[in-house]
Design an enzyme around this catalytic site. Sequence first.
Site, PDB file in Angstrom:
ATOM      1  N   ILE A   1       0.824  -1.211   0.000  1.00  0.00           N
ATOM      2  CA  ILE A   1       0.000   0.000   0.000  1.00  0.00           C
ATOM      3  C   ILE A   1       0.857   1.259   0.000  1.00  0.00           C
ATOM      4  CG2 ILE A   1      -0.236   0.118   2.537  1.00  0.00           C
ATOM      5  CD1 ILE A   1      -3.118   1.141   2.025  1.00  0.00           C
TER       6      ILE A   1
ATOM      7  N   ARG B   1       0.120   3.154  -3.433  1.00  0.00           N
ATOM      8  CA  ARG B   1      -0.866   4.217  -3.268  1.00  0.00           C
ATOM      9  C   ARG B   1      -0.338   5.443  -2.520  1.00  0.00           C
ATOM     10  NH1 ARG B   1      -6.682   1.911  -1.719  1.00  0.00           N
ATOM     11  NH2 ARG B   1      -7.289   3.770  -2.872  1.00  0.00           N
TER      12      ARG B   1
ATOM     13  N   SER C   1      13.564   0.261   5.374  1.00  0.00           N
ATOM     14  CA  SER C   1      13.189  -1.150   5.352  1.00  0.00           C
ATOM     15  C   SER C   1      14.237  -1.931   6.123  1.00  0.00           C
ATOM     16  CB  SER C   1      13.110  -1.669   3.908  1.00  0.00           C
ATOM     17  OG  SER C   1      12.852  -3.069   3.901  1.00  0.00           O
TER      18      SER C   1
ATOM     19  N   TYR D   1      14.182   0.658  10.762  1.00  0.00           N
ATOM     20  CA  TYR D   1      13.133   1.614  11.122  1.00  0.00           C
ATOM     21  C   TYR D   1      13.621   2.635  12.147  1.00  0.00           C
ATOM     22  CZ  TYR D   1      10.275  -2.200   9.156  1.00  0.00           C
ATOM     23  OH  TYR D   1       9.757  -3.166   8.351  1.00  0.00           O
TER      24      TYR D   1
ATOM     25  N   LYS E   1      -4.568   1.585   9.332  1.00  0.00           N
ATOM     26  CA  LYS E   1      -5.564   1.072  10.258  1.00  0.00           C
ATOM     27  C   LYS E   1      -5.348  -0.431  10.456  1.00  0.00           C
ATOM     28  CE  LYS E   1      -7.767  -0.598   6.543  1.00  0.00           C
ATOM     29  NZ  LYS E   1      -7.558  -1.993   6.195  1.00  0.00           N
TER      30      LYS E   1
ATOM     31  N   ARG F   1      -2.376 -11.045   6.176  1.00  0.00           N
ATOM     32  CA  ARG F   1      -3.703 -10.968   6.770  1.00  0.00           C
ATOM     33  C   ARG F   1      -4.171 -12.301   7.331  1.00  0.00           C
ATOM     34  NH1 ARG F   1      -6.254  -7.556   1.844  1.00  0.00           N
ATOM     35  NH2 ARG F   1      -4.667  -8.811   0.781  1.00  0.00           N
TER      36      ARG F   1
ATOM     37  N   THR G   1     -13.564   1.825  -1.487  1.00  0.00           N
ATOM     38  CA  THR G   1     -12.287   1.955  -2.197  1.00  0.00           C
ATOM     39  C   THR G   1     -12.519   2.291  -3.668  1.00  0.00           C
ATOM     40  OG1 THR G   1     -12.226  -0.443  -2.588  1.00  0.00           O
ATOM     41  CG2 THR G   1     -11.071   0.385  -0.628  1.00  0.00           C
TER      42      THR G   1
END
Length: 332
Positions: free
Chosen positions: A15, A19, A37, A58, A97, A165, A255
């Site tokens: 993402i 995006r 990364s 990070y 989120k 996920r 979306t």
Amino acid sequence: MSAPIRIGVIGCADIALRRMLPAFEDCPDLEIAAVASRDRDKAEAAAKRFGCEPVHGYAELLQLDGVDAVYVPLPAALHAEWVDAALDAGKHVLAEKPLSTDRERTERLLAKAGGLGLALMENVMFVHHTRHEAVRRLVADGAIGELRSFHGVFAIPAPPDGDIRYSAELGGGALADIGVYPLRGALHFLGPESEVVGAQLTTGRGREVETAGAVLLRTPTGATAQLTFGMDHAYRSAYELWGSRGRITVDRAFTPPADQVPVIGLHRGLDSEEIRLEPCDQVAATVEAFVVAVRAGSAPGRDTLRQAELLDEVRRSSTEHAAPPRGPGARG
């Protein structure tokens, strides 16, 4: 004019690359300062594409003085750790989120950001699309009478095996990744007083997290919300507001493509009409909202916190009301 906000990205998630980084690049009020990364090659490839500094690690990105804000697109289970670290480093934060995996951590992070004068914003993009504000105005103007119910659905085809996920350790599951859309939609239109009446979470065969679910909410005035979601389905993204004198329907609700002409269906009696709006890029609108929050030194957090509370309530309700497993010889 104010100088552009220098933003760093913690992680090279899909993402982020597909995006958010292009939206950051197109925003005149932002400058992409660095991409980090844990894989040096990934950081260098992303940095080359977006013309910024590659950072290996990070924590190393958070130490850069030239970074004003960070975007956190990591798996959900890592959000709280790195949002907290970013706030400690004095950075404003835009986080994917859910902001964290439970209400208490979400509340602590929001309180911490407020105390430090830093903007902490959860990346729920659809609420920034102009169509939903237009729907709110129709409801407020009495276009469908008194609001009785909200029906929301969001479901996607099954991700490939190995997708994060499906990982309980990484905070996966359909509820926080998919169900959050119709849940936030219910909050958007019914308000924060909505409470969970019942819920069912279903775990697909061979999976360690829920892959589908349904939720029933109610408000103190008696309005209800029926939510359905999943990630092993034919695609659907829609909601309906049902009132005493009519209905409002919205398809491709959560979306939509940036170039899509947004349509609102208004149905009263035997009459139906389509209200067409100008296209809206909700990713760009979200980035603009984050810029405003950074300039102000704060971001609205009420709906983010209530969303976290409702996600916890859904999990408890599903656990408390789960049916016992039925054996091969069970009857009934």
